[in-house]
Motif scaffolding. Structure first.
Motif, PDB file in Angstrom:
ATOM      1  N   GLY A  10     -11.185 -10.382 -62.006  1.00  0.00           N
ATOM      2  CA  GLY A  10      -9.896 -10.926 -61.592  1.00  0.00           C
ATOM      3  C   GLY A  10      -9.945 -11.529 -60.192  1.00  0.00           C
ATOM      4  O   GLY A  10     -10.947 -11.444 -59.476  1.00  0.00           O
ATOM      5  N   GLY A  11      -8.835 -12.193 -59.831  1.00  0.00           N
ATOM      6  CA  GLY A  11      -8.714 -12.762 -58.487  1.00  0.00           C
ATOM      7  C   GLY A  11      -9.349 -14.131 -58.366  1.00  0.00           C
ATOM      8  O   GLY A  11      -9.932 -14.663 -59.317  1.00  0.00           O
ATOM      9  N   ILE A  12      -9.238 -14.682 -57.173  1.00  0.00           N
ATOM     10  CA  ILE A  12      -9.782 -16.033 -56.923  1.00  0.00           C
ATOM     11  C   ILE A  12     -11.141 -15.948 -56.262  1.00  0.00           C
ATOM     12  O   ILE A  12     -11.733 -16.964 -55.937  1.00  0.00           O
ATOM     13  CB  ILE A  12      -8.826 -16.865 -56.024  1.00  0.00           C
ATOM     14  N   VAL A  13     -11.644 -14.724 -56.012  1.00  0.00           N
ATOM     15  CA  VAL A  13     -12.930 -14.629 -55.325  1.00  0.00           C
ATOM     16  C   VAL A  13     -14.058 -15.001 -56.286  1.00  0.00           C
ATOM     17  O   VAL A  13     -13.973 -14.786 -57.494  1.00  0.00           O
ATOM     18  CB  VAL A  13     -13.168 -13.215 -54.752  1.00  0.00           C
ATOM     19  N   ASP A  14     -15.106 -15.569 -55.690  1.00  0.00           N
ATOM     20  CA  ASP A  14     -16.253 -16.026 -56.464  1.00  0.00           C
ATOM     21  C   ASP A  14     -17.369 -14.998 -56.288  1.00  0.00           C
ATOM     22  O   ASP A  14     -18.076 -14.979 -55.285  1.00  0.00           O
ATOM     23  CB  ASP A  14     -16.689 -17.407 -55.937  1.00  0.00           C
ATOM     24  N   ARG A  15     -17.509 -14.130 -57.274  1.00  0.00           N
ATOM     25  CA  ARG A  15     -18.461 -13.024 -57.148  1.00  0.00           C
ATOM     26  C   ARG A  15     -19.908 -13.491 -57.142  1.00  0.00           C
ATOM     27  O   ARG A  15     -20.802 -12.740 -56.775  1.00  0.00           O
ATOM     28  CB  ARG A  15     -18.232 -12.015 -58.277  1.00  0.00           C
ATOM     29  N   SER A  16     -20.128 -14.753 -57.555  1.00  0.00           N
ATOM     30  CA  SER A  16     -21.494 -15.270 -57.533  1.00  0.00           C
ATOM     31  C   SER A  16     -21.855 -15.823 -56.154  1.00  0.00           C
ATOM     32  O   SER A  16     -22.933 -16.345 -55.948  1.00  0.00           O
ATOM     33  CB  SER A  16     -21.637 -16.382 -58.583  1.00  0.00           C
ATOM     34  N   HIS A  17     -20.938 -15.740 -55.251  1.00  0.00           N
ATOM     35  CA  HIS A  17     -21.146 -16.365 -53.938  1.00  0.00           C
ATOM     36  C   HIS A  17     -20.823 -15.361 -52.824  1.00  0.00           C
ATOM     37  O   HIS A  17     -19.777 -15.431 -52.200  1.00  0.00           O
ATOM     38  CB  HIS A  17     -20.240 -17.602 -53.821  1.00  0.00           C
ATOM     39  N   PRO A  18     -21.688 -14.365 -52.598  1.00  0.00           N
ATOM     40  CA  PRO A  18     -21.431 -13.375 -51.559  1.00  0.00           C
ATOM     41  C   PRO A  18     -21.615 -13.968 -50.160  1.00  0.00           C
ATOM     42  O   PRO A  18     -22.424 -14.870 -49.964  1.00  0.00           O
ATOM     43  CB  PRO A  18     -22.473 -12.281 -51.833  1.00  0.00           C
ATOM     44  N   TYR A  28     -20.884  -6.573 -43.013  1.00  0.00           N
ATOM     45  CA  TYR A  28     -20.231  -6.344 -44.297  1.00  0.00           C
ATOM     46  C   TYR A  28     -20.494  -7.531 -45.202  1.00  0.00           C
ATOM     47  O   TYR A  28     -20.991  -8.573 -44.759  1.00  0.00           O
ATOM     48  CB  TYR A  28     -18.713  -6.192 -44.129  1.00  0.00           C
ATOM     49  N   GLU A  29     -20.075  -7.358 -46.443  1.00  0.00           N
ATOM     50  CA  GLU A  29     -20.211  -8.468 -47.381  1.00  0.00           C
ATOM     51  C   GLU A  29     -18.865  -8.722 -48.060  1.00  0.00           C
ATOM     52  O   GLU A  29     -18.112  -7.780 -48.333  1.00  0.00           O
ATOM     53  CB  GLU A  29     -21.258  -8.114 -48.443  1.00  0.00           C
ATOM     54  N   GLY A  30     -18.587  -9.973 -48.239  1.00  0.00           N
ATOM     55  CA  GLY A  30     -17.398 -10.351 -48.995  1.00  0.00           C
ATOM     56  C   GLY A  30     -17.770 -11.457 -49.954  1.00  0.00           C
ATOM     57  O   GLY A  30     -18.952 -11.746 -50.145  1.00  0.00           O
ATOM     58  N   TYR A  31     -16.766 -12.082 -50.551  1.00  0.00           N
ATOM     59  CA  TYR A  31     -17.041 -13.171 -51.484  1.00  0.00           C
ATOM     60  C   TYR A  31     -16.336 -14.442 -51.032  1.00  0.00           C
ATOM     61  O   TYR A  31     -15.327 -14.377 -50.308  1.00  0.00           O
ATOM     62  CB  TYR A  31     -16.535 -12.815 -52.889  1.00  0.00           C
ATOM     63  N   ALA A  32     -16.863 -15.547 -51.472  1.00  0.00           N
ATOM     64  CA  ALA A  32     -16.161 -16.811 -51.245  1.00  0.00           C
ATOM     65  C   ALA A  32     -14.770 -16.692 -51.862  1.00  0.00           C
ATOM     66  O   ALA A  32     -14.622 -16.163 -52.964  1.00  0.00           O
ATOM     67  CB  ALA A  32     -16.929 -17.961 -51.886  1.00  0.00           C
ATOM     68  N   GLY A  33     -13.774 -17.158 -51.141  1.00  0.00           N
ATOM     69  CA  GLY A  33     -12.393 -17.030 -51.602  1.00  0.00           C
ATOM     70  C   GLY A  33     -11.661 -15.913 -50.885  1.00  0.00           C
ATOM     71  O   GLY A  33     -10.432 -15.870 -50.896  1.00  0.00           O
ATOM     72  N   ASP A  34     -12.419 -15.023 -50.228  1.00  0.00           N
ATOM     73  CA  ASP A  34     -11.795 -13.940 -49.468  1.00  0.00           C
ATOM     74  C   ASP A  34     -11.188 -14.472 -48.167  1.00  0.00           C
ATOM     75  O   ASP A  34     -11.656 -15.465 -47.611  1.00  0.00           O
ATOM     76  CB  ASP A  34     -12.867 -12.905 -49.072  1.00  0.00           C
ATOM     77  N   THR A  35     -10.187 -13.744 -47.670  1.00  0.00           N
ATOM     78  CA  THR A  35      -9.857 -13.853 -46.263  1.00  0.00           C
ATOM     79  C   THR A  35     -10.598 -12.722 -45.564  1.00  0.00           C
ATOM     80  O   THR A  35     -11.123 -11.819 -46.219  1.00  0.00           O
ATOM     81  CB  THR A  35      -8.352 -13.678 -46.017  1.00  0.00           C
ATOM     82  N   LEU A  89      -7.443 -15.978 -42.239  1.00  0.00           N
ATOM     83  CA  LEU A  89      -8.765 -16.458 -41.835  1.00  0.00           C
ATOM     84  C   LEU A  89      -9.696 -16.435 -43.038  1.00  0.00           C
ATOM     85  O   LEU A  89     -10.049 -15.365 -43.553  1.00  0.00           O
ATOM     86  CB  LEU A  89      -9.293 -15.549 -40.717  1.00  0.00           C
ATOM     87  N   GLU A  90     -10.109 -17.602 -43.487  1.00  0.00           N
ATOM     88  CA  GLU A  90     -11.000 -17.653 -44.646  1.00  0.00           C
ATOM     89  C   GLU A  90     -12.382 -17.171 -44.252  1.00  0.00           C
ATOM     90  O   GLU A  90     -12.915 -17.565 -43.218  1.00  0.00           O
ATOM     91  CB  GLU A  90     -11.100 -19.095 -45.156  1.00  0.00           C
ATOM     92  N   LEU A  91     -12.927 -16.332 -45.090  1.00  0.00           N
ATOM     93  CA  LEU A  91     -14.254 -15.787 -44.813  1.00  0.00           C
ATOM     94  C   LEU A  91     -15.297 -16.885 -44.981  1.00  0.00           C
ATOM     95  O   LEU A  91     -15.213 -17.701 -45.899  1.00  0.00           O
ATOM     96  CB  LEU A  91     -14.540 -14.646 -45.785  1.00  0.00           C
ATOM     97  N   HIS A  92     -16.251 -16.920 -44.060  1.00  0.00           N
ATOM     98  CA  HIS A  92     -17.416 -17.777 -44.287  1.00  0.00           C
ATOM     99  C   HIS A  92     -18.652 -17.011 -43.858  1.00  0.00           C
ATOM    100  O   HIS A  92     -18.560 -15.997 -43.161  1.00  0.00           O
ATOM    101  CB  HIS A  92     -17.275 -19.120 -43.571  1.00  0.00           C
ATOM    102  N   ASP A  93     -19.792 -17.501 -44.273  1.00  0.00           N
ATOM    103  CA  ASP A  93     -21.030 -16.792 -43.998  1.00  0.00           C
ATOM    104  C   ASP A  93     -21.258 -16.760 -42.483  1.00  0.00           C
ATOM    105  O   ASP A  93     -21.117 -17.776 -41.804  1.00  0.00           O
ATOM    106  CB  ASP A  93     -22.192 -17.505 -44.711  1.00  0.00           C
ATOM    107  N   GLY A  94     -21.584 -15.586 -41.970  1.00  0.00           N
ATOM    108  CA  GLY A  94     -21.889 -15.470 -40.548  1.00  0.00           C
ATOM    109  C   GLY A  94     -20.675 -15.316 -39.656  1.00  0.00           C
ATOM    110  O   GLY A  94     -20.793 -15.379 -38.434  1.00  0.00           O
TER     111      GLY A  94
END
Lengths: 1004, 135
Positions: A10-18, A28-35, A89-94
């Motif tokens: 579920g949700g808008i997060v992209d689990r293939s894109h940590p 920590y780790e999150g997914y694309a689409g997270d804040t 704040l949209e999550l991005h790598d780093g």
């Protein structure tokens, strides 16, 4: 293991894109689409900061721009940014972020002592305490500590390295908000052929539908929004701006918006700005900004784990995060039941749904669904108090009628006190608000501007209601924009029978639960304003809503009270026993959310704050190593230092060379205005104090212009090129303003005069050739006879300048600023450098040197010539400057009538004089003139130094000064003092012209 | 930012213009007397009704009025603007100082055509067509 709180689907997060990120030094780790907020919650991080005043632990509270708590310090170094809302704040790598307002850490914060001291820190304590003792010195001592203790994040100390853009846009209909009402309005407007811009604050249009089972008519709402987007995408005149916040509404239907272009990317493409500020001029605005949920105040309602009900649901449905294991829902309205069902659906146990309303009020469809799902409902009850340390662990629930306290263990409290329409821009558009009792909220009432509220902000809370309202709003907006409207068939049934489509809000106002003892019931979480603080303000007379705000700081800060303002003013209304509409709201000022300062100037910073103007000879000056000084927007060479020579020495050498040989200076920057027509002479007579009607063709004359009040405004020469053709010059600084005045006089005051004015400043490059050998240089340079008889002082001739590459048509003027025999050569601007180099070539045999503005200034001070900004300082009359003889007694001119005022003719007026110091002494720059340095303070001031130089030709420090009754003081000895430089120098007062007072050199 | 209707260029952004003050102020005739003539200007009337003699030293003239005194009306006023970044023309703009609405414009020596009744006028509030729809 990471993201242990993430749901499996579920949700808008992209689990293939940590994505990896760092928070308070932990990875920590999150997914694309997270804040950032949803990613932290997915990792079980609830405690994110300490509160502003009491340093109490705080957690993520909302899922949007209204967030009062979860403010983080983002990035490092020059890109460090304080008070960033983790919820948007949209999550991005780093990504790197830290908690704020805590030391040494957010878990153990030394500042939390403030919470224990809180009885000493009530509302207004700042105002009551720090005014004693009543001297500013004590305040300065306090201030140091207060400033350290207060404030949230830290600003960067280095210049912002990012790039920002500005974009102007025009459209027929601007739609603010990309929810159901906004998309429906945009679709109708676009299909009617309108130019449409749609702004959406978050990254996705229609994001509120994600994970919900909402329907529109027979269609799933998420399918409907995708269909809308696809339809809008094919319209060439529709612009869809996501990540764009419309932050302010301004005159003439101008809406300011900031688009966050690359903030969400870990590596921004070099061609893109960080943010783009849009200034959108819309014929009509559809405001579909939705609502903001608000809380209910009860004791310790600020513990981490406390969420707005809608936010808790959004984290579950939109971001697929289990925000707790066991929840208590506290509400006074039906909407929270949807949240309770969502939490329940995600496997979160619902310990209780505590509803302040009586059992009989819980007849709606949502409470029925909750009941059917087996959720335990507690009607007519409230949360009296929450318990917990760094996270909520238990709540005490009491029946409103009184009775036994029941405690519920929980790690999540979802609160809903109702919804506040986001009327900010409507209010900025001079819109009035009306208080709607049934929804307990302020709704848009009327605005004189073409702004049409639609959807939830307009009280249409159901999805179908919002869609229908958006379509109707688009019709109204199109009418404002003058676009013919075809009565289009709505895609939505007018009245749906399903329960979720009911616009009626079932709510019973409840603002705060009375608390016993010292427990804190927070109204404003960001500013730590409690229910008690509101009461104190009321008791102490700060009852007006704007006073309440300033006294308690309610509704200040980065969130501007989006979740809290109405609670505070409702409590004030209860205390004063007046209805809420009479309490009113504070003013909704832009910006809606904080915007990056860099976005406001855009490109206009550093060298681009204003245009840079360069003369045709600029490159040559630069090649000679000249340092440039600003003269208005122009860059002018200061001096031309030779190897091993200081700038000051270079200027002295250049000035000496003009008096002994010959120099050339770039004077292209002077304002040049061509005047043509039958009545130019009459016009000049009216604008100059001296006569111009008797100026002969081929002659020029110095003229002085006054302001309307009689004070000198500008000076320059005007030449008569032909019977009806004149060239006026102005000072560099005043060129634009004088041109504007001339246009005004000709267009408004004297349209009967046959005069045409054209600014030609940029069209001509000019060089002044000055010095005893200037005629010899000129003779070798031009094709006309420059002998004293053929070309006398103040003559004007057309000629050609000979260069190695052909001749250049030129205008030759014989006039002098330096006091030496001097000429000005004007050529078309594109030939400026060729002329300049030809002058230098012709002057080689005569010791010609270029000179800069510093030497030019030295020469004119020696000659006693006044200059705008120094002697012409906005206070001096022509007589003060020794030019009273120029004022023609037989004609009127601008400013002359008021020159008759006695004060402008008093004998003690400050008048222009020269000052000479003894050899070896230096008159201090900007010195004051006094008679007696030993006089008791205050020492009466007789005047001040206006221009100052070391004269290489007199080998002495000299100055021009304005001195009270100066011309009757010639020969007196006075003192020039500068207490700042700790300098005092004896000076002799003398006439302003130090060199050649009779003017033989320039006429010879 | 105001949207100013230039009679020559159409509606343009305020940043292209320079403000020029009250359009009704006109320079007195060159031979206008130094001593005051005619009735006092309305601005000379203090709220009490009795006119106080202003202390202007030796000068109480139409020239002093012209240079220093300006009305500050609440409501529509005709003002001069200069379209320096456009057609370089001076123009006359009618602006409501209370609402900041622009009600019309004209070349400086022509009357401003009676603009259609402004949406706002004097009241600061007008009907919201959409609200009627919602009602």
């Amino acid at each position: 293991m990471t993201q242990q709180w993430r749901l499996a689907s579920g949700g808008i997060v992209d689990r293939s894109h940590p994505l990896a990120f760092e928070y308070d030094g932990t990875r920590y780790e999150g997914y694309a689409g997270d804040t950032l907020a949803s990613a932290l919650l997915a990792n079980g991080v609830h405690l994110v900061g300490r509160s502003f005043k009491y340093h109490r632990p705080r957690g993520i509270y909302s899922a949007g721009a209204e967030e009062p708590n979860a403010l983080v310090q983002l990035g490092r170094g020059a890109r460090g940014e304080p008070n960033t809302r983790a919820t948007t704040l949209e999550l991005h790598d780093g990504l790197i972020a830290r908690s704020q307002n805590c030391w040494p850490s957010v878990r153990f914060d030394a500042g939390a002592i403030a919470d224990r001291l809180s009885p000493l820190l009530p509302a207004g304590f700042y105002y009551k305490t720090f005014k004693w003792p009543p001297t500013p010195r004590w305040w300065l001592r306090y201030e140091h500590f207060i400033r350290r203790a207060a404030g949230m994040g830290r600003t960067a100390n280095a210049p912002d390295p990012d790039r920002y853009e500005h974009q102007y846009a025009h459209c027929d209909v601007l739609v603010i908000g990309g929810g159901p009402a906004g998309l429906a309005a945009a679709r109708v407007a676009a299909n009617a052929g309108a130019r449409v811009i749609v702004c959406q604050q978050s990254p996705r249009f229609g994001a509120s539908f994600v994970g919900t089972d909402a329907t529109i008519g027979e269609q799933r709402a998420s399918d409907w929004s995708e269909e809308c987007m696809a339809e809008l995408a094919v319209h060439p005149d529709v612009a869809l701006l996501s990540r764009t916040t419309a932050f302010g509404y301004y005159d003439g239907n101008l809406v300011g918006a900031v688009e966050r272009v690359t903030d969400h990317l870990d590596r921004a493409p070099a061609n893109l700005p960080r943010q783009r500020m849009w200034m959108i001029r819309a014929k009509a605005v559809v405001l579909a900004s939705g609502t903001i949920e608000r809380a209910i105040a009860y004791a310790s309602n600020d513990l981490p784990g406390t969420f707005l009900a809608g936010a808790a649901a959004a984290y579950v449905t939109r971001y697929a995060v289990r925000v707790g294991t066991r929840a208590v829902v506290f509400t006074n309205n039906d909407a929270a039941y949807a949240a309770a069902l969502a939490l329940h659906g995600a496997g979160i146990a619902i310990a209780a749904v505590v509803d302040a309303r009586a059992q009989s009020e819980l007849a709606g469809a949502l409470p029925a669904r909750a009941r059917a799902a087996g959720l335990p409902l507690l009607p007519a009850s409230v949360i009296a108090r929450a318990h917990g340390g760094l996270r909520v662990s238990r709540v005490d629930v009491v029946p409103r009628a009184g009775g036994a306290v029941r405690s519920f263990d929980c790690d999540l409290v979802a609160v809903s006190g109702g919804f506040s329409p986001a009327v900010h821009l409507f209010s900025q558009a001079r819109g009035t608000l009306r208080y709607d009792e049934s929804s307990a909220s302020f709704l848009p009432d009327a605005s004189p501007m073409p702004i049409v509220p639609a959807g939830a902000v307009n009280g249409r809370c159901s999805i179908a209601g919002a869609v229908g309202d958006g379509e109707a709003a688009a019709q109204a907006a199109l009418a404002h924009a003058g676009i013919a409207v075809k009565p289009a068939a709505s895609r939505v049934p007018k009245r749906s029978s399903s329960a979720g489509d009911d616009d009626r809000v079932s709510i019973e106002p409840l603002w705060a639960v009375a608390a016993a003892g010292r427990a804190k019931c927070f109204v404003d979480l960001q500013n730590d304003v409690t229910v008690r603080d509101i009461a104190i303000a009321g008791r102490e007379g700060y009852q007006a809503v704007e006073h309440l705000k300033r006294y308690t700081t309610l509704g200040m800060g980065t969130d501007q009270g989006k979740t809290s303002n109405i609670i505070g003013l409702a409590l004030m209304g209860e205390q004063l026993d007046v209805p809420i509409p009479r309490v009113g709201t504070t003013t909704f000022r832009p910006p809606y959310t904080p915007i990056t300062l860099g976005a406001l100037p855009g490109h206009a910073h550093g060298a681009h704050v204003e245009p840079t103007r360069r003369t045709s000879m600029h490159a040559w000056h630069a090649e000679q190593g000249a340092r440039f000084v600003n003269a208005g927007l122009w860059k002018r060479p200061h001096s031309y230092p030779q190897a091993g020579e200081s700038e000051d020495d270079a200027a002295l050498r250049e000035a000496r060379n003009v008096r002994s040989n010959v120099g050339v200076v770039d004077v292209s920057t002077l304002g040049k205005i061509e005047l043509a027509g039958r009545d130019v002479a009459e016009f000049l007579n009216r604008v100059y104090i001296n006569r111009f009607d008797n100026l002969q063709v081929g002659r020029c004359r110095y003229g002085v212009m006054l302001r309307e009040d009689g004070i000198v405004r500008d000076d320059g020469t005007t030449s008569r090129l032909d019977t009806t053709h004149y060239l006026m010059t102005t000072t560099t600084a005043n060129a634009v303003a004088i041109m504007q005045t001339i246009e005004r006089l000709l267009q408004i005051d004297w349209p009967d005069l046959d005069v045409y004015a054209t600014s030609v400043t940029e069209q001509w490059a000019a060089a002044a050739l000055s010095g005893p050998k200037s005629r010899q240089v000129l003779a070798a340079l031009v094709d006309i006879d420059v002998g004293n008889d053929a070309f006398p002082f103040l003559g004007v001739r057309p000629c050609h300048v000979r260069t190695g590459a052909g001749s250049i048509p030129a205008r030759l003027f014989r006039m002098s600023y330096s006091g030496e025999l001097a000429y000005e050569i004007h050529v078309p601007a594109d030939r400026g450098r060729a002329m300049w180099e030809a002058v230098l070539e012709a002057g080689k045999a005569f010791g010609l040197m270029p000179y800069g503005t510093e030497a030019m200034n030295t020469l004119r001070v020696e000659k006693g010539h006044v200059v705008i900004g120094s002697e012409i300082d906005g206070r001096t009359t022509a007589a003060d400057l020794g030019m009273e003889k120029l004022v023609n007694p037989d004609k009127w001119c601008i400013g002359k009538p008021l020159l008759t005022r006695a004060a402008l003719n008093a004998p003690d007026r400050w008048q222009l004089v020269g000052l000479a110091a003894a050899r070896g002494e230096r008159i201090p720059r900007g010195a004051k003139i006094i008679a007696d340095p030993d006089h008791a303070l205050p020492n009466p001031m007789l005047g001040h130094v206006t221009s100052w130089c070391f004269s290489p030709n007199l080998d002495a420090s000299i100055a021009l000064a304005l001195i009270s009754g100066g011309r009757s003081r010639h020969g007196e000895t006075l003192w020039a003092v500068s207490p700042l430089a700790d300098a005092k120098v004896q000076v002799t007062v003398r006439p302003a012209a130090f060199i050649d007072p009779s003017g033989e050199r320039l006429r010879g | 930012m105001l949207l100013i209707p230039c009679p020559w260029c159409g509606p343009r952004n305020q940043i292209e213009f320079t403000y020029g003050g009250d359009a009704s102020v006109r320079r007195p005739a060159p031979d206008a007397a130094v001593s005051r003539e005619g009735p006092p200007r309305p601005t000379d009337q203090p709220p009490g009704g009795q006119r106080a003699e202003r202390a202007w030293g030796d000068v109480t003239s139409v020239w002093v009025d012209y240079v220093y005194l300006r009305d500050n009306p609440c409501g529509p006023i005709d003002e001069l603007w200069y379209h320096g970044a456009g057609c370089r023309s001076w123009l006359k703009v009618r602006r409501n100082t209370r609402t900041h609405d622009i009600l019309g414009s004209a070349p400086p020596n022509q009357p401003i055509a009676a603009a259609e009744t402004p949406r706002d006028g004097e009241t600061g509030a007008g009907p919201n067509p959409h609200r009627q729809d919602a009602a």
